[in-house]
Design a protein around this motif. Structure first.
Motif, PDB file in Angstrom:
ATOM      1  N   SER A 157      -3.854  -4.016  -1.878  1.00 27.66           N
ATOM      2  CA  SER A 157      -3.584  -2.605  -2.166  1.00 27.66           C
ATOM      3  C   SER A 157      -4.409  -2.148  -3.366  1.00 27.66           C
ATOM      4  CB  SER A 157      -2.103  -2.402  -2.473  1.00 27.66           C
ATOM      5  OG  SER A 157      -1.900  -1.069  -2.899  1.00 27.66           O
ATOM      6  N   THR A 158      -4.916  -0.908  -3.277  1.00 24.64           N
ATOM      7  CA  THR A 158      -5.666  -0.343  -4.407  1.00 24.64           C
ATOM      8  C   THR A 158      -4.974   0.889  -4.961  1.00 24.64           C
ATOM      9  OG1 THR A 158      -7.014   0.791  -2.761  1.00 24.64           O
ATOM     10  CG2 THR A 158      -7.936  -1.195  -3.725  1.00 24.64           C
ATOM     11  N   ARG A 159      -3.688   1.070  -4.601  1.00 26.18           N
ATOM     12  CA  ARG A 159      -2.991   2.247  -5.121  1.00 26.18           C
ATOM     13  C   ARG A 159      -2.901   2.137  -6.643  1.00 26.18           C
ATOM     14  NH1 ARG A 159       1.897   0.436  -6.745  1.00 26.18           N
ATOM     15  NH2 ARG A 159       2.431  -1.478  -5.701  1.00 26.18           N
ATOM     16  N   PRO A 160      -2.833   3.295  -7.340  1.00 23.78           N
ATOM     17  CA  PRO A 160      -2.763   3.246  -8.802  1.00 23.78           C
ATOM     18  C   PRO A 160      -1.635   2.330  -9.267  1.00 23.78           C
ATOM     19  CG  PRO A 160      -3.080   5.509  -8.052  1.00 23.78           C
ATOM     20  CD  PRO A 160      -2.858   4.669  -6.811  1.00 23.78           C
ATOM     21  N   GLY A 161      -1.950   1.431 -10.191  1.00 21.33           N
ATOM     22  CA  GLY A 161      -0.940   0.532 -10.744  1.00 21.33           C
ATOM     23  C   GLY A 161      -0.793  -0.775  -9.991  1.00 21.33           C
ATOM     24  N   ALA A 190      -1.077  -4.514  -8.534  1.00 24.58           N
ATOM     25  CA  ALA A 190      -1.555  -5.788  -9.072  1.00 24.58           C
ATOM     26  C   ALA A 190      -2.516  -6.415  -8.065  1.00 24.58           C
ATOM     27  CB  ALA A 190      -0.366  -6.710  -9.301  1.00 24.58           C
ATOM     28  N   ARG A 191      -3.399  -7.302  -8.537  1.00 24.71           N
ATOM     29  CA  ARG A 191      -4.348  -7.950  -7.636  1.00 24.71           C
ATOM     30  C   ARG A 191      -3.691  -9.115  -6.904  1.00 24.71           C
ATOM     31  NH1 ARG A 191     -10.385  -8.291  -8.539  1.00 24.71           N
ATOM     32  NH2 ARG A 191     -10.086  -7.918  -6.333  1.00 24.71           N
ATOM     33  N   VAL A 192      -4.230  -9.465  -5.730  1.00 24.22           N
ATOM     34  CA  VAL A 192      -3.795 -10.686  -5.045  1.00 24.22           C
ATOM     35  C   VAL A 192      -4.941 -11.687  -5.140  1.00 24.22           C
ATOM     36  CG1 VAL A 192      -2.274  -9.483  -3.422  1.00 24.22           C
ATOM     37  CG2 VAL A 192      -4.644  -9.941  -2.767  1.00 24.22           C
ATOM     38  N   SER A 251       0.851  -1.197   0.000  1.00 27.09           N
ATOM     39  CA  SER A 251       0.000   0.000   0.000  1.00 27.09           C
ATOM     40  C   SER A 251       0.881   1.239   0.000  1.00 27.09           C
ATOM     41  CB  SER A 251      -0.928   0.005   1.211  1.00 27.09           C
ATOM     42  OG  SER A 251      -1.914  -0.985   1.041  1.00 27.09           O
ATOM     43  N   PHE A 252       0.345   2.365  -0.513  1.00 20.61           N
ATOM     44  CA  PHE A 252       1.243   3.489  -0.803  1.00 20.61           C
ATOM     45  C   PHE A 252       1.827   4.133   0.440  1.00 20.61           C
ATOM     46  CE2 PHE A 252      -0.799   7.582   0.154  1.00 20.61           C
ATOM     47  CZ  PHE A 252      -2.099   7.198   0.447  1.00 20.61           C
ATOM     48  N   SER A 253       1.094   4.081   1.546  1.00 24.51           N
ATOM     49  CA  SER A 253       1.582   4.807   2.717  1.00 24.51           C
ATOM     50  C   SER A 253       2.051   3.883   3.835  1.00 24.51           C
ATOM     51  CB  SER A 253       0.460   5.729   3.201  1.00 24.51           C
ATOM     52  OG  SER A 253       0.578   5.972   4.551  1.00 24.51           O
ATOM     53  N   ASP A 254       1.299   2.802   4.070  1.00 29.60           N
ATOM     54  CA  ASP A 254       1.652   1.919   5.187  1.00 29.60           C
ATOM     55  C   ASP A 254       1.974   0.500   4.733  1.00 29.60           C
ATOM     56  OD1 ASP A 254      -0.898   1.405   4.403  1.00 29.60           O
ATOM     57  OD2 ASP A 254      -1.762   1.294   6.405  1.00 29.60           O
ATOM     58  N   GLY A 255       2.206   0.296   3.424  1.00 29.76           N
ATOM     59  CA  GLY A 255       2.510  -1.042   2.912  1.00 29.76           C
ATOM     60  C   GLY A 255       3.716  -1.641   3.616  1.00 29.76           C
ATOM     61  N   GLY A 256       3.599  -2.919   4.027  1.00 30.16           N
ATOM     62  CA  GLY A 256       4.718  -3.623   4.639  1.00 30.16           C
ATOM     63  C   GLY A 256       4.910  -3.335   6.114  1.00 30.16           C
ATOM     64  N   ARG A 257       4.125  -2.415   6.666  1.00 28.83           N
ATOM     65  CA  ARG A 257       4.340  -2.077   8.076  1.00 28.83           C
ATOM     66  C   ARG A 257       3.635  -3.042   9.013  1.00 28.83           C
ATOM     67  NH1 ARG A 257       3.070   3.688   9.799  1.00 28.83           N
ATOM     68  NH2 ARG A 257       3.533   2.724  11.778  1.00 28.83           N
ATOM     69  N   HIS A 258       2.560  -3.687   8.522  1.00 25.23           N
ATOM     70  CA  HIS A 258       1.762  -4.546   9.417  1.00 25.23           C
ATOM     71  C   HIS A 258       1.600  -5.905   8.767  1.00 25.23           C
ATOM     72  CE1 HIS A 258       0.902  -0.474  10.572  1.00 25.23           C
ATOM     73  NE2 HIS A 258       0.171  -0.272   9.505  1.00 25.23           N
ATOM     74  N   ASP A 259       2.706  -6.556   8.421  1.00 27.75           N
ATOM     75  CA  ASP A 259       2.535  -7.782   7.649  1.00 27.75           C
ATOM     76  C   ASP A 259       2.615  -9.053   8.480  1.00 27.75           C
ATOM     77  OD1 ASP A 259       5.174  -7.356   7.944  1.00 27.75           O
ATOM     78  OD2 ASP A 259       5.682  -7.394   5.813  1.00 27.75           O
ATOM     79  N   THR A 260       2.585  -8.958   9.812  1.00 28.81           N
ATOM     80  CA  THR A 260       2.303 -10.157  10.605  1.00 28.81           C
ATOM     81  C   THR A 260       1.038  -9.872  11.390  1.00 28.81           C
ATOM     82  OG1 THR A 260       3.437  -9.492  12.627  1.00 28.81           O
ATOM     83  CG2 THR A 260       4.799 -10.539  10.929  1.00 28.81           C
ATOM     84  N   VAL A 261       0.358 -10.941  11.811  1.00 30.48           N
ATOM     85  CA  VAL A 261      -0.891 -10.747  12.555  1.00 30.48           C
ATOM     86  C   VAL A 261      -0.616  -9.927  13.812  1.00 30.48           C
ATOM     87  CG1 VAL A 261      -2.750 -11.921  13.806  1.00 30.48           C
ATOM     88  CG2 VAL A 261      -1.943 -12.840  11.631  1.00 30.48           C
ATOM     89  N   ASP A 262       0.471 -10.233  14.499  1.00 27.70           N
ATOM     90  CA  ASP A 262       0.739  -9.526  15.761  1.00 27.70           C
ATOM     91  C   ASP A 262       0.970  -8.036  15.557  1.00 27.70           C
ATOM     92  OD1 ASP A 262       0.459 -11.827  17.112  1.00 27.70           O
ATOM     93  OD2 ASP A 262       2.596 -12.180  17.468  1.00 27.70           O
ATOM     94  N   THR A 263       1.764  -7.674  14.537  1.00 29.87           N
ATOM     95  CA  THR A 263       2.016  -6.233  14.347  1.00 29.87           C
ATOM     96  C   THR A 263       0.743  -5.539  13.861  1.00 29.87           C
ATOM     97  OG1 THR A 263       2.884  -6.642  12.127  1.00 29.87           O
ATOM     98  CG2 THR A 263       4.512  -6.388  13.882  1.00 29.87           C
ATOM     99  N   ALA A 264      -0.050  -6.221  13.036  1.00 34.03           N
ATOM    100  CA  ALA A 264      -1.287  -5.616  12.548  1.00 34.03           C
ATOM    101  C   ALA A 264      -2.268  -5.406  13.704  1.00 34.03           C
ATOM    102  CB  ALA A 264      -1.912  -6.491  11.459  1.00 34.03           C
ATOM    103  N   ALA A 299      -4.824  -1.192 -11.938  1.00 32.41           N
ATOM    104  CA  ALA A 299      -3.774  -1.288 -12.960  1.00 32.41           C
ATOM    105  C   ALA A 299      -3.891  -0.154 -13.980  1.00 32.41           C
ATOM    106  CB  ALA A 299      -3.857  -2.642 -13.650  1.00 32.41           C
ATOM    107  N   ASP A 300      -5.135   0.216 -14.361  1.00 31.20           N
ATOM    108  CA  ASP A 300      -5.271   1.253 -15.397  1.00 31.20           C
ATOM    109  C   ASP A 300      -6.335   2.297 -15.060  1.00 31.20           C
ATOM    110  OD1 ASP A 300      -7.507  -0.268 -15.617  1.00 31.20           O
ATOM    111  OD2 ASP A 300      -7.380  -0.576 -17.785  1.00 31.20           O
ATOM    112  N   MET A 301      -6.647   2.436 -13.771  1.00 28.71           N
ATOM    113  CA  MET A 301      -7.786   3.313 -13.446  1.00 28.71           C
ATOM    114  C   MET A 301      -7.542   4.774 -13.835  1.00 28.71           C
ATOM    115  SD  MET A 301      -7.831   3.623  -9.316  1.00 28.71           S
ATOM    116  CE  MET A 301      -6.383   4.000  -8.347  1.00 28.71           C
ATOM    117  N   GLN A 302      -6.281   5.219 -13.814  1.00 27.29           N
ATOM    118  CA  GLN A 302      -6.073   6.650 -14.092  1.00 27.29           C
ATOM    119  C   GLN A 302      -6.374   7.007 -15.554  1.00 27.29           C
ATOM    120  OE1 GLN A 302      -6.580   7.396 -10.820  1.00 27.29           O
ATOM    121  NE2 GLN A 302      -5.611   9.305 -11.447  1.00 27.29           N
ATOM    122  N   THR A 303      -6.418   5.993 -16.436  1.00 27.85           N
ATOM    123  CA  THR A 303      -6.825   6.292 -17.819  1.00 27.85           C
ATOM    124  C   THR A 303      -8.319   6.611 -17.886  1.00 27.85           C
ATOM    125  OG1 THR A 303      -7.352   3.995 -18.341  1.00 27.85           O
ATOM    126  CG2 THR A 303      -5.080   4.714 -18.769  1.00 27.85           C
TER     127      THR A 303
END
Ligand code: PMM
Length: 263
Positions: free
Chosen positions: A44-48, A50-52, A10-23, A129-133
């Protein structure tokens, strides 16, 4: 509504809460800071972006929702998928926040109707992936109102009784589009309760001479004041403390008293 993204990207907090305990620890902090709801997302839904897969999204979100609910925290689930919404509500989430307003997964609206929880329908024109178009409008406010109104009709037809609308700040929108929508919140409110998600988004960075996301919290809080004064249903923010304080100030100003107490 406090943002809890259990994502690596995610654009602002991506990777900061990637275990259950930290989240979960972060979710508890959001509640302590004044969040009425913690919005747990696994994609993540930031522009560009990819889906999981649905399985991956569920694996990220469900244990965090379950643990926060056990601690008495009210949770919403930020998902475009009916299967993830259902699993999160089974784990105790009490609201479904769908950035696609039911357009990404045709099973979403019937699923929410049968789950019996309130639903946030955000204005959306396509995947990240292409929403800004798709950020092309003759009159952004009129078109967003009309497209959201169609989503409200679809929600009603599916049998969802409680819907909050969201203009989707930054989703298929330029900075100018975002500002126009924020200037015209009253027209969105004619549709129903409104949620605004401006927190730390790029249009604030552009306004502030390209400041990075964490430096955008004061500007975000300024928009929370605007939203609270307009009577919005809620704001979705990363820095809950600042926004919760701002809402308390606006609420206190609404209460009369003191005018006759003398200087
Ligand atoms: N923005 C993001 C994610 N989910 N949900 C709603 N209802 N409204 C939004 O504006 C919104 C959202 C993207 O921001 P993030 O990466 O900080 O979660």
């Amino acid at each position: 509504m406090g943002v809890l993204n259990v994502t690596p990207d995610s654009f602002s907090d991506g990777g900061r809460h990637d275990t259950v305990d930290t989240a979960v620890a972060f979710g508890l902090q959001l509640r302590a800071d004044g969040a009425d709801l913690v919005d747990v997302g696994g994609e993540s839904t930031r522009p560009g972006a990819a889906r999981v897969s649905a399985d991956e999204e569920c694996a990220r979100v469900v244990p965090v929702v379950a643990a926060l609910v056990r601690e008495g925290v009210r949770c919403s689930v930020d998902t475009m998928r009916a299967s993830v919404a259902s699993a999160a509500v089974s784990a105790g989430a009490t609201l479904v926040n769908d950035v696609s307003g039911g357009l990404a997964d045709r099973s979403m609206l019937p699923a929410v109707a049968s789950l019996g929880v309130p639903y946030v329908a955000m204005h959306w024109r396509g995947h990240s992936a292409d929403m800004q178009t798709r950020a092309v409008y003759d009159d952004v406010v009129t078109e967003v109102v009309s497209e959201l109104s169609a989503r409200l009709d679809a929600c009603a037809a599916a049998g969802i009784s409680s819907v909050v609308v969201d203009p989707g700040i930054g989703f298929a929108k330029t900075a100018e589009h975002n500002w126009a929508l924020l200037r015209n919140v009253a027209r969105l409110q004619a549709l129903g309760p409104v949620l605004l998600g401006s927190s730390r988004k790029a249009f604030l960075g552009a306004l502030l001479d390209d400041r990075p996301p964490v430096g955008r919290d004061a500007a975000t809080t300024a928009l929370t004041v605007v939203a609270a004064q307009a009577g919005c249903w809620g704001v979705r923010v990363h820095d809950v403390r600042g926004s919760a304080d701002a809402v308390r100030v606006v609420e206190r100003l609404r209460q009369p008293g003191g005018e006759r107490l003398g200087a």
